[in-house]
Design an enzyme around this catalytic site. Structure first.
Site, PDB file in Angstrom:
ATOM      1  CD  GLU A  97      19.543 -10.273  -1.030  1.00  0.00           C
ATOM      2  OE1 GLU A  97      20.875  -9.890  -0.754  1.00  0.00           O
ATOM      3  OE2 GLU A  97      19.264 -10.630  -2.285  1.00  0.00           O
ATOM      4  CG  ASP A 201       5.461  -1.341 -12.741  1.00  0.00           C
ATOM      5  OD1 ASP A 201       5.267  -0.234 -12.993  1.00  0.00           O
ATOM      6  OD2 ASP A 201       4.673  -1.649 -11.583  1.00  0.00           O
TER       7      ASP A 201
HETATM    8  P1  ADP Z   1       4.148  -3.969  -3.983  1.00  0.00           P
HETATM    9  O1  ADP Z   1       4.232  -5.152  -4.722  1.00  0.00           O
HETATM   10  O2  ADP Z   1       3.091  -3.752  -2.974  1.00  0.00           O
HETATM   11  O3  ADP Z   1       4.155  -2.505  -4.943  1.00  0.00           O
HETATM   12  P2  ADP Z   1       6.956  -3.479  -3.376  1.00  0.00           P
HETATM   13  O4  ADP Z   1       7.659  -4.620  -4.107  1.00  0.00           O
HETATM   14  O5  ADP Z   1       7.017  -1.992  -4.316  1.00  0.00           O
HETATM   15  O6  ADP Z   1       5.568  -3.465  -3.023  1.00  0.00           O
HETATM   16  O7  ADP Z   1       7.738  -2.990  -2.026  1.00  0.00           O
HETATM   17  C1  ADP Z   1       7.096  -2.120  -1.099  1.00  0.00           C
HETATM   18  C2  ADP Z   1       7.981  -1.287  -0.476  1.00  0.00           C
HETATM   19  O8  ADP Z   1       8.938  -2.146   0.034  1.00  0.00           O
HETATM   20  C3  ADP Z   1       9.153  -0.710  -1.790  1.00  0.00           C
HETATM   21  O9  ADP Z   1       8.721   0.574  -1.842  1.00  0.00           O
HETATM   22  C4  ADP Z   1      10.376  -0.828  -1.068  1.00  0.00           C
HETATM   23  O10 ADP Z   1      10.735   0.457  -0.292  1.00  0.00           O
HETATM   24  C5  ADP Z   1      10.292  -1.670  -0.121  1.00  0.00           C
HETATM   25  N1  ADP Z   1      11.300  -2.939  -0.643  1.00  0.00           N
HETATM   26  C6  ADP Z   1      10.745  -3.713  -1.584  1.00  0.00           C
HETATM   27  N2  ADP Z   1      11.704  -4.777  -1.949  1.00  0.00           N
HETATM   28  C7  ADP Z   1      12.514  -4.613  -0.638  1.00  0.00           C
HETATM   29  C8  ADP Z   1      13.465  -5.656  -0.248  1.00  0.00           C
HETATM   30  N3  ADP Z   1      13.829  -6.733  -1.013  1.00  0.00           N
HETATM   31  N4  ADP Z   1      13.884  -5.240   0.911  1.00  0.00           N
HETATM   32  C9  ADP Z   1      13.564  -4.215   1.735  1.00  0.00           C
HETATM   33  N5  ADP Z   1      12.693  -3.404   1.354  1.00  0.00           N
HETATM   34  C10 ADP Z   1      12.033  -3.558   0.291  1.00  0.00           C
END
Ligand code: ADP
Length: 298
Positions: A97, A201
């Site tokens: 989502e 984390d």
């Molecule tokens: P990684 O696994 O590379 O660390 P993240 O899960 O932290 O990546 O996601 C990268 C960035 O995307 C986050 O810093 C956040 O701002 C954005 N993000 C994370 N999850 C979502 C989501 N479900 N919908 C929109 N943006 C998201």
């Protein structure tokens, strides 16, 4: 990048959930992740959040989906719903989502504090998790254990320390860290916390608020452990306002020994950073080890 295969898999998974399916419109890069390429995938009026990595990382995404699901079932905070995982061409992917995530304001930080404390009230018979995790690109052992001190010594501090020694941490720091780890019962020997469900984390880059101001957590590295370990990481890189801590401690009272134990829990993450990025994190780990050894009279 050809998105059609992911879009087709998504369309199949969404059958029955949505009346209209628009197909691929565009994919926009999302910045801010540590290890994966991230995109907002637009299909007509609908947006999805996609992370891509090499095909061998499919188990990492499958585990992320399972952890997100577990956090969602815990109620409280908003957690993105995982939709599909798979491999197409040269990429493994996870689609979830899409949430318009922004840094938490005072009010959502308060909600995050209370929500994290509620999450920590979900417990398990043992420490650990069903399978080995990831912390960024590091592996995170999770072999179930009844003994917190041994879990921390072998599967957290000791695990990172063994890698740090291989990765060339200066020998005078390495030997002090070895002494700390071998005598860690001086800090944890009498500490058998209830195994709490941890985000794992929880730095400020993995929390925020959605468009309605609701607290959101994402990108977890879950396991059952000492709730204080999650809290300690929130303090390591800062970024959480006082309202977060007030709300947290009002649900989960603060133990006097937290001050010292939180240093030990932070040391694990500092060593992980040394192993991932090298440099000054080794010296920072050395300074932290000295403080903890002094605490134990070494
Ligand atoms: P990684 O696994 O590379 O660390 P993240 O899960 O932290 O990546 O996601 C990268 C960035 O995307 C986050 O810093 C956040 O701002 C954005 N993000 C994370 N999850 C979502 C989501 N479900 N919908 C929109 N943006 C998201």
């Amino acid at each position: 990048m050809d998105w059609n295969e992911i879009v087709a898999a998504l369309a199949a998974a969404q059958t029955g959930k949505t009346s209209e399916w628009a197909g691929f419109t565009e994919a926009i890069t999302v910045m801010g992740g540590d290890i994966n390429a991230a995109y907002e995938l637009r299909c007509g009026p609908q947006s999805f959040f996609v992370k891509l990595n090499s095909p061998d990382k499919l188990p990492m995404f499958e585990q992320e989906a399972a952890m997100l699901e577990k956090l969602r079932q815990s109620g409280g905070l908003r957690v993105p719903e995982p939709l599909i995982t798979g491999v197409m061409a040269s990429h493994a992917y996870i689609v979830m989502e899409f949430l318009a995530i922004e840094p938490a304001n005072e009010q959502s930080a308060e909600e995050l504090g209370e929500g994290l404390a509620r999450l920590h009230q979900i417990s398990n018979a043992q420490y650990g998790w069903a399978d080995t995790g990831w912390l960024g690109l590091s592996r995170q052992p999770n072999q179930p254990s009844d003994n917190w001190c041994e879990f921390w010594r072998n599967q957290r501090l000791g695990f990172q320390l063994r890698q740090a020694l291989r990765n060339g941490i200066p020998p005078h720091i390495g030997s002090r860290l070895e002494l700390l780890n071998s005598s860690v019962e001086g800090l944890l020997g009498n500490h058998q916390p209830v195994p709490a469900l941890l985000h794992g984390d929880c730095w400020h880059g993995n929390c925020g608020m959605d468009a309605t101001g609701r607290g959101v957590i994402f990108d977890p590295a879950c396991y059952f452990g000492d709730a204080e370990a999650d809290l300690a990481l929130t303090e390591l890189f800062g970024g959480f306002p006082d309202s977060f801590y007030r709300a947290y401690w009002s649900v989960q009272p603060r133990a006097a020994e937290y001050e010292v134990r939180s240093q030990l829990y932070q040391l694990y993450h500092v060593l992980n950073h040394f192993n991932l990025f090298g440099g000054l994190y080794g010296h920072r780990a050395g300074t932290m080890a000295e403080l903890l050894l002094a605490e134990m009279g070494h």
